[in-house]
Design a protein around this motif. Sequence first.
Motif, PDB file in Angstrom:
ATOM      1  N   ASP A 178       0.831  -1.217   0.000  1.00 54.48           N
ATOM      2  CA  ASP A 178       0.000   0.000   0.000  1.00 54.48           C
ATOM      3  C   ASP A 178       0.858   1.257   0.000  1.00 54.48           C
ATOM      4  O   ASP A 178       0.568   2.226   0.711  1.00 54.48           O
ATOM      5  N   GLY A 179       1.920   1.218  -0.770  1.00 53.13           N
ATOM      6  CA  GLY A 179       2.776   2.390  -0.913  1.00 53.13           C
ATOM      7  C   GLY A 179       3.760   2.610   0.222  1.00 53.13           C
ATOM      8  O   GLY A 179       4.560   3.546   0.184  1.00 53.13           O
ATOM      9  N   LYS A 180       3.710   1.750   1.278  1.00 50.71           N
ATOM     10  CA  LYS A 180       4.637   1.947   2.417  1.00 50.71           C
ATOM     11  C   LYS A 180       5.701   0.861   2.395  1.00 50.71           C
ATOM     12  O   LYS A 180       5.396  -0.313   2.159  1.00 50.71           O
ATOM     13  N   ALA A 181       6.936   1.274   2.718  1.00 47.97           N
ATOM     14  CA  ALA A 181       8.037   0.310   2.771  1.00 47.97           C
ATOM     15  C   ALA A 181       7.848  -0.582   4.002  1.00 47.97           C
ATOM     16  O   ALA A 181       7.529  -0.104   5.091  1.00 47.97           O
ATOM     17  N   VAL A 182       7.997  -1.899   3.790  1.00 47.31           N
ATOM     18  CA  VAL A 182       7.828  -2.857   4.893  1.00 47.31           C
ATOM     19  C   VAL A 182       9.037  -3.777   4.965  1.00 47.31           C
ATOM     20  O   VAL A 182       9.772  -3.918   3.991  1.00 47.31           O
ATOM     21  N   SER A 183       9.190  -4.432   6.124  1.00 53.85           N
ATOM     22  CA  SER A 183      10.304  -5.368   6.296  1.00 53.85           C
ATOM     23  C   SER A 183       9.978  -6.678   5.575  1.00 53.85           C
ATOM     24  O   SER A 183       8.827  -6.908   5.174  1.00 53.85           O
ATOM     25  N   GLN A 184      11.001  -7.527   5.472  1.00 52.17           N
ATOM     26  CA  GLN A 184      10.819  -8.810   4.810  1.00 52.17           C
ATOM     27  C   GLN A 184       9.762  -9.642   5.539  1.00 52.17           C
ATOM     28  O   GLN A 184       8.902 -10.271   4.897  1.00 52.17           O
ATOM     29  N   GLU A 185       9.806  -9.613   6.874  1.00 53.79           N
ATOM     30  CA  GLU A 185       8.854 -10.410   7.654  1.00 53.79           C
ATOM     31  C   GLU A 185       7.422  -9.928   7.399  1.00 53.79           C
ATOM     32  O   GLU A 185       6.508 -10.736   7.213  1.00 53.79           O
ATOM     33  N   GLN A 186       7.234  -8.618   7.391  1.00 54.69           N
ATOM     34  CA  GLN A 186       5.887  -8.063   7.163  1.00 54.69           C
ATOM     35  C   GLN A 186       5.392  -8.435   5.767  1.00 54.69           C
ATOM     36  O   GLN A 186       4.212  -8.733   5.573  1.00 54.69           O
ATOM     37  N   TYR A 187       6.304  -8.415   4.794  1.00 57.29           N
ATOM     38  CA  TYR A 187       5.924  -8.722   3.411  1.00 57.29           C
ATOM     39  C   TYR A 187       5.477 -10.178   3.306  1.00 57.29           C
ATOM     40  O   TYR A 187       4.460 -10.491   2.678  1.00 57.29           O
ATOM     41  N   VAL A 188       6.232 -11.077   3.945  1.00 59.52           N
ATOM     42  CA  VAL A 188       5.889 -12.504   3.879  1.00 59.52           C
ATOM     43  C   VAL A 188       4.569 -12.765   4.610  1.00 59.52           C
ATOM     44  O   VAL A 188       3.752 -13.576   4.164  1.00 59.52           O
ATOM     45  N   ARG A 189       4.343 -12.029   5.717  1.00 63.06           N
ATOM     46  CA  ARG A 189       3.059 -12.174   6.418  1.00 63.06           C
ATOM     47  C   ARG A 189       1.897 -11.753   5.523  1.00 63.06           C
ATOM     48  O   ARG A 189       0.828 -12.360   5.550  1.00 63.06           O
TER      49      ARG A 189
END
Lengths: 286, 130
Positions: free
Chosen positions: A210-221
Motif C-alpha cells: 500500500d505504498g509503504k516500505a515494509v520489512s521482509q517479515e511483514q511482506y511474507v506475512r
Amino acid sequence: MKKTILLAGIAVVSALSTPHLALADAKWQPQSVERLVKLPATYLTKSIDQDFRRSELGQAVIGAEKNIGLKAQSLGELNDAVTLADGEIKTELRHRMLVEKHAYLELMADRNDLRRKQLLTKRRLLDKLLGEIADQNGSDNPRQRALIARQEEAQNRFESSLSKVDIQLFNSVDAPQSKYGKKYAENMSAIEKLAQKIDAHQMNESALLDGKAVSQEQYVRALMADTESELAILQQEETILGYMAKLVALDAMSLSEEGLNAEIADSDIPNMSSLAASVDLFIGNN
Amino acid sequence: MKKSNLITTSAFALLVAVSATSARAGTLENLERERAITLSDLISDDLSPNERQDRFSNAKPRLVDLERMVMRDPSLKGKNTPDVRRAFSNYDMTFLMHASVEKDRTVVDHWLEQMGVTTSSLMSANVGRR
C-alpha cells in the motif's frame, strides 16, 4: 428415441452423483527456504510463482485452465444452437448440453483440487520462510533476545575502547601491529564501499505494501494472508460448483420427465373403464 | 532468455555459497583457550619474571586479535548456546585485554578483580583453621 432420452437423463443424474478423480500425482516441491530467505522481497513473489509454473502441478493447472476455456466455449456454442433448434433436434441438443455441463463441472472440480494443493503448499512454504526469518532475527526466544541485547551492548563498549587499545598496545616497541589488524583495516574500507553500493542497489529496495516500505517479515506475512484468502475463496467456489451440479441434475430430471410425458401422450393404451358407467347394462329389462 | 536465467541462477548460487562459508565456528573456543594459557603463564611459579614477560608480550597481540575476531564473528550473533551466553554475560572476563586497557589496569590486576581478589579482600583475610 424417447426411451433413449429417458435413459440418457438417468445416466446423467447418476454420473453426477459419482465422485470425480483429481490429478493426484501432480506435485510441486518448492525451492529451499534457505535460498528464498536471501532473496529481496520484491523478487520473492516472482521467484515462487515461476518455480510453481515450472513444476508438474503448475503445468497441470495451466492445462486444466486451457481445457476449461475450451469447454466454456463449446457450452456457449451449444447454448446458441439450442435456442435456434426445435423439435427432436432441440431435445438432442439439450441432452448434449447437459453432458457438456457435467464435463465442465468435473473440469472445474479437478482444477480446484489442483489449486488447493498449490495454495496449501505455498502456505507451508511461507510458514517455513517466516520461521527462518524469525530465527535469523532472533525475535521469538526471550533468552535469545536478551543475548542479542548483551552482544550489542558489548559491541558498543568494545568500539569505544578500540583506539585506546591500539595506542597502548601497538604503539609500543615490543608489540608491533599484527597481520590480522593490518589486513582487517584494509578490507574494512573495501567492505564499506561495497555495502554502500549494495544498500543503494535497486534490487535491495524494501518491498512496498500500500505504498509503504515494509520489512521482509511483514511482506511474507502479507503473502501468507493473501494465500489464506485465496483458500477461503476456493472453498466458496466449491459451494457454487455444488449448486451448479444440483441444477444440472434437476435439468436432467426435467428433460427425462418431458420424454416420459411425450411417450405417454403418444401411447395406444386405452383409458381405464368405469364400472358405474356400465351399471345400466345390468339393470335394464333384458 | 535461457542464458540470463543461467546467469541469475549462478549468481544466487554463489551468494548462498559465500554466505554459507562466511560463518566461522570456533573463534570463541580459540579465544578462551589462548586466554587460559596466557593467564596460566602469568600466575605460574615455574617461570622467571623475564620468561613470563616474554610469553605475555607474544600472547598480547594474539589475544587482542582473537578478542576482535570473536566480537566481529557474525555466526555468534544470537547463537543461543551456554558458551556464548556465558561469554557475553561477562564482558570483563571474556574481552580481558580490551577491558583491562579500558579500566587502565594490568591484565592480571583486572583478572584478579573479576575473580574477587582485591587488595581489601586480601587485607581482611584471616589465616586459620577451617
